[in-house]
Enzyme design. Structure first.
Site, mmCIF file in Angstrom:
data_model
loop_
_atom_site.group_PDB
_atom_site.id
_atom_site.type_symbol
_atom_site.label_atom_id
_atom_site.label_comp_id
_atom_site.label_asym_id
_atom_site.label_seq_id
_atom_site.Cartn_x
_atom_site.Cartn_y
_atom_site.Cartn_z
ATOM 1 C CD GLU A 99 -3.152 0.367 0.178
ATOM 2 O OE1 GLU A 99 -2.628 1.202 -0.568
ATOM 3 O OE2 GLU A 99 -4.387 0.207 0.254
ATOM 4 C CG ASP A 100 -0.727 4.715 -1.863
ATOM 5 O OD1 ASP A 100 -1.541 3.947 -1.290
ATOM 6 O OD2 ASP A 100 -1.107 5.632 -2.608
ATOM 7 C CG ASP A 103 -6.641 8.363 5.808
ATOM 8 O OD1 ASP A 103 -6.527 8.762 6.965
ATOM 9 O OD2 ASP A 103 -7.193 9.045 4.928
ATOM 10 C CG PHE A 153 -4.978 15.832 0.771
ATOM 11 C CD1 PHE A 153 -4.335 15.618 -0.438
ATOM 12 C CD2 PHE A 153 -6.166 15.169 1.015
ATOM 13 C CE1 PHE A 153 -4.860 14.755 -1.386
ATOM 14 C CE2 PHE A 153 -6.710 14.309 0.074
ATOM 15 C CZ PHE A 153 -6.057 14.105 -1.126
ATOM 16 N NE ARG A 166 -2.940 8.217 -9.369
ATOM 17 C CZ ARG A 166 -3.601 7.735 -8.314
ATOM 18 N NH1 ARG A 166 -2.950 7.373 -7.241
ATOM 19 N NH2 ARG A 166 -4.918 7.627 -8.344
HETATM 20 C C1 PRP Z 1 -5.892 5.252 -0.941
HETATM 21 C C2 PRP Z 1 -4.690 4.404 -0.539
HETATM 22 C C3 PRP Z 1 -5.317 3.267 0.199
HETATM 23 C C4 PRP Z 1 -6.529 3.900 0.846
HETATM 24 C C5 PRP Z 1 -6.232 4.191 2.292
HETATM 25 O O1 PRP Z 1 -6.412 4.749 -2.118
HETATM 26 O O2 PRP Z 1 -3.974 3.961 -1.666
HETATM 27 O O3 PRP Z 1 -5.691 2.216 -0.656
HETATM 28 O O4 PRP Z 1 -6.796 5.118 0.147
HETATM 29 O O5 PRP Z 1 -7.353 4.749 2.942
HETATM 30 P P1 PRP Z 1 -8.094 4.066 4.159
HETATM 31 O O6 PRP Z 1 -7.040 3.555 5.110
HETATM 32 O O7 PRP Z 1 -8.881 5.214 4.750
HETATM 33 O O8 PRP Z 1 -8.968 2.991 3.651
HETATM 34 P P2 PRP Z 1 -7.479 5.524 -3.043
HETATM 35 O O9 PRP Z 1 -8.846 4.968 -2.783
HETATM 36 O O10 PRP Z 1 -7.272 7.003 -2.879
HETATM 37 O O11 PRP Z 1 -7.064 5.070 -4.501
HETATM 38 P P3 PRP Z 1 -5.697 5.278 -5.346
HETATM 39 O O12 PRP Z 1 -4.659 4.359 -4.715
HETATM 40 O O13 PRP Z 1 -6.056 4.884 -6.728
HETATM 41 O O14 PRP Z 1 -5.278 6.732 -5.232
#
Ligand code: PRP
Length: 180
Positions: A99-100, A103, A153, A166
């Site tokens: 994961e990146d 949150d 953010f 990105r």
């Molecule tokens: C982001 C990130 C995680 C998730 C974390 O993805 O890559 O998958 O949100 O949030 P959480 O802990 O509150 O669930 P996003 O849905 O923004 O998609 P992306 O990776 O395509 O930007």
């Protein structure tokens, strides 16, 4: 693009050094010939995956899953959907979810719960960034974490706002006026 940024939080050199360390940590946790499948959660983790994979000294394969809970906004909706599922069967294999950012933790919890039902030999998780202040679920375990970040953010190195930023090589804080 730079005019939308408040400050650089983690620069390119810091990211590269930490990714190398994570690669060493991860390698040390698996026997040399482990069949390790890195599951990249699209789309944000793709930049991290490509650097991390090259710092892991084990045979690895890649697979990709796309889930979404954010849409175009800045707040998690809490509802996680699978947009694209894995191409491979993970039964009996060692899975490393990449994961990146974590949150609220809801995405990771959902992905781990779904993948567990497919009977992998093990599941571990690695994230580049963790925002512990935002966590709403305590039911997740992050095995490897790059950096803890404050509740601001952040964009860059794979992370977006409305699909932009990105490709920045660093992690930056977005100015509130850029997303309000
Ligand atoms: C982001 C990130 C995680 C998730 C974390 O993805 O890559 O998958 O949100 O949030 P959480 O802990 O509150 O669930 P996003 O849905 O923004 O998609 P992306 O990776 O395509 O930007």
């Amino acid at each position: 693009m730079e005019q939308d940024l408040k400050k650089i939080l983690i620069d390119e050199k810091q990211i590269m050094e930490r990714v190398q360390e994570l690669g060493r940590e991860i390698s040390s946790q698996y026997p040399p010939e482990t069949d390790l499948i890195m599951v990249c959660i699209l789309r944000g983790a793709v930049v991290f995956l490509s650097d991390l994979a090259r710092s892991i000294d084990r045979p690895v394969t890649f697979d990709f899953m796309e889930v979404s809970s954010y849409g175009e906004g800045t707040e998690s909706t809490g509802v996680v959907r699978i947009i694209k599922d894995l191409g491979e069967n993970i039964q009996g294999r060692h899975v490393l979810i990449v994961e990146d950012i974590i949150d609220t933790g809801q995405t990771l919890k959902y992905v781990v719960d779904v993948l567990k039902t497919r009977k992998p030999a093990s599941i571990k998780t690695v994230t580049l960034l963790d925002k512990p202040e935002r966590r709403v679920t305590k039911q997740i375990k992050v095995d490897f974490n790059g950096f803890e970040v404050p509740d601001e953010f952040v964009v860059g190195y794979g992370l977006d706002y409305a699909q932009k930023y990105r490709n920045l090589p660093y992690i930056a804080v977005l100015k509130p006026e850029a997303y309000s």
